[in-house]
Motif scaffolding. Structure first.
Motif, PDB file in Angstrom:
ATOM      1  N   ARG A   1      -2.132 104.950  55.135  1.00 16.95           N
ATOM      2  CA  ARG A   1      -0.819 105.476  55.493  1.00 16.95           C
ATOM      3  C   ARG A   1      -0.195 104.494  56.478  1.00 16.95           C
ATOM      4  NH1 ARG A   1       0.136 110.781  54.589  1.00 16.95           N
ATOM      5  NH2 ARG A   1       1.270 111.072  56.553  1.00 16.95           N
TER       6      ARG A   1
ATOM      7  N   ASP B   1      -2.635 105.095  59.333  1.00 23.94           N
ATOM      8  CA  ASP B   1      -3.816 104.246  59.463  1.00 23.94           C
ATOM      9  C   ASP B   1      -3.428 102.853  59.948  1.00 23.94           C
ATOM     10  OD1 ASP B   1      -5.738 106.144  58.182  1.00 23.94           O
ATOM     11  OD2 ASP B   1      -4.401 105.819  56.464  1.00 23.94           O
TER      12      ASP B   1
ATOM     13  N   THR C   1      -9.259 105.716  49.905  1.00 23.72           N
ATOM     14  CA  THR C   1      -7.988 106.353  50.233  1.00 23.72           C
ATOM     15  C   THR C   1      -6.973 105.290  50.643  1.00 23.72           C
ATOM     16  OG1 THR C   1      -9.155 108.321  51.014  1.00 23.72           O
ATOM     17  CG2 THR C   1      -6.854 108.058  51.697  1.00 23.72           C
TER      18      THR C   1
ATOM     19  N   ALA D   1     -13.972 107.067  46.080  1.00 24.05           N
ATOM     20  CA  ALA D   1     -12.574 106.657  46.009  1.00 24.05           C
ATOM     21  C   ALA D   1     -12.114 106.112  47.356  1.00 24.05           C
ATOM     22  CB  ALA D   1     -11.698 107.842  45.601  1.00 24.05           C
TER      23      ALA D   1
END
Length: 314
Positions: free
Chosen positions: A11, A93, A8, A6
């Motif tokens: 952010r 991020d 992610t 997956a």
């Protein structure tokens, strides 16, 4: 061979009001975890923790704000500060910021300083500095690429172009009023960057300021001599109510104000610069529609009068 790993979602922290709008328009509202103290649109953004603040209060009329900003700069200080601890707590991020105007938002150098002692891998930084409508569209693509959504960026850029083209078609062939913009009232400043292009799109002839160039200071004598057909008041960072109040108080005191063609004809408009014209984001399309309504009230009605702009009571 398919992968079950997956990905992610990133952010994201926006340190620029227009960047928050861009991220949301790209379908990434749920990716935002932090904002600047000025990010307020879409409304849900206001609930996010703020990662910036003013170094000193900026209150009062445009003259008082200008003095405060100049004093801050003379003291070799930044107008805005980055809350490094808040940023670290959010663990972004990606941070979207700007490098265009240190008086309008956090300076990129201040953000870099806040990230200097970051533990571990620092977040990626996308720094925006659009000065033209084409560069605004490119900023959509730039943010979208960083979010891993390039198709959404292209779609948003095309949507802006389509709305601007629709405005241009609506006013095609109509007489072009000569337009003066006031982006600050004391001292006077006219609008540059993308605003001259918006004026042309909306069927007006721009008298001061150049497309793609920073907004320049303006001498009142030059405005009086040009005697514009329309004056558009758009103080940077002011909402419609504050802009109207200050314009009504300050402009009539200028020498020869009541003799101007635009004043005699009742064609002095006040716009909500903070929501529209000052932010290089998707709502620049609304800004072009607002100008078209002001320049050509009989031919262009997009429903913005009363909310996005009003005639200055004279």
């Amino acid at each position: 061979m398919s992968s079950n790993v997956a990905i992610t979602p990133p952010r994201v922290v926006s340190l620029l009001p227009s960047a928050a709008e861009i991220v949301a328009a790209l379908g990434g509202l749920d990716l935002l975890v932090g904002r600047s103290h000025e990010c307020d649109y879409p409304p849900a953004v206001a609930a996010l923790p703020a990662c910036t603040h003013l170094q000193r209060p900026l209150a009062g009329d445009s003259a008082a704000i200008h003095r405060s900003v100049m004093e801050t700069i003379e003291q070799a200080l930044s107008v805005f500060a980055v809350d490094a601890e808040a940023l670290r707590a959010l663990k972004p991020d990606l941070i979207v910021t700007q490098s265009q105007c240190d008086v309008c938002a956090v300076a990129e150098s201040d953000l870099r300083a806040a990230l200097a002692d970051w533990l571990g891998a620092p977040p990626a930084v996308v720094s925006l500095a659009p000065a033209t409508l084409a560069e605004v569209a490119d900023s959509f693509r730039q943010v979208a690429a960083a979010l891993g959504r390039p198709a959404a960026g292209e779609a948003l850029a095309q949507a802006l172009a389509a709305r601007l083209a629709a405005v241009a078609r609506r006013v095609q062939g109509l007489a072009q009023p000569r337009v003066a913009t006031l982006e600050w009232l004391s001292p006077l400043m006219t609008a540059g960057n993308w605003v001259p292009e918006l004026i042309a799109t909306a069927g007006g002839e721009n008298l001061f300021g150049a497309a793609g160039a920073h907004s320049p200071w303006l001498e009142w004598a030059d405005v009086a001599q040009a005697d514009p057909d329309v004056i558009v008041v758009m103080p940077c960072g002011f909402d419609l109510e504050k802009s109207t109040a200050e314009a009504a108080a300050a402009l009539p005191a200028l020498k020869g104000w009541r003799d101007l063609r635009a004043v005699r004809a009742g064609r002095v408009a006040v716009v909500d610069g903070n929501r529209f014209f000052n932010r290089p984001g998707p709502r620049l399309a609304d800004s072009a529609e607002i100008l078209a309504e002001i320049f050509h009230p009989q031919a262009a009605a997009f429903g913005h009068e009363g909310d996005g702009w009003r005639w200055l009571p004279l």
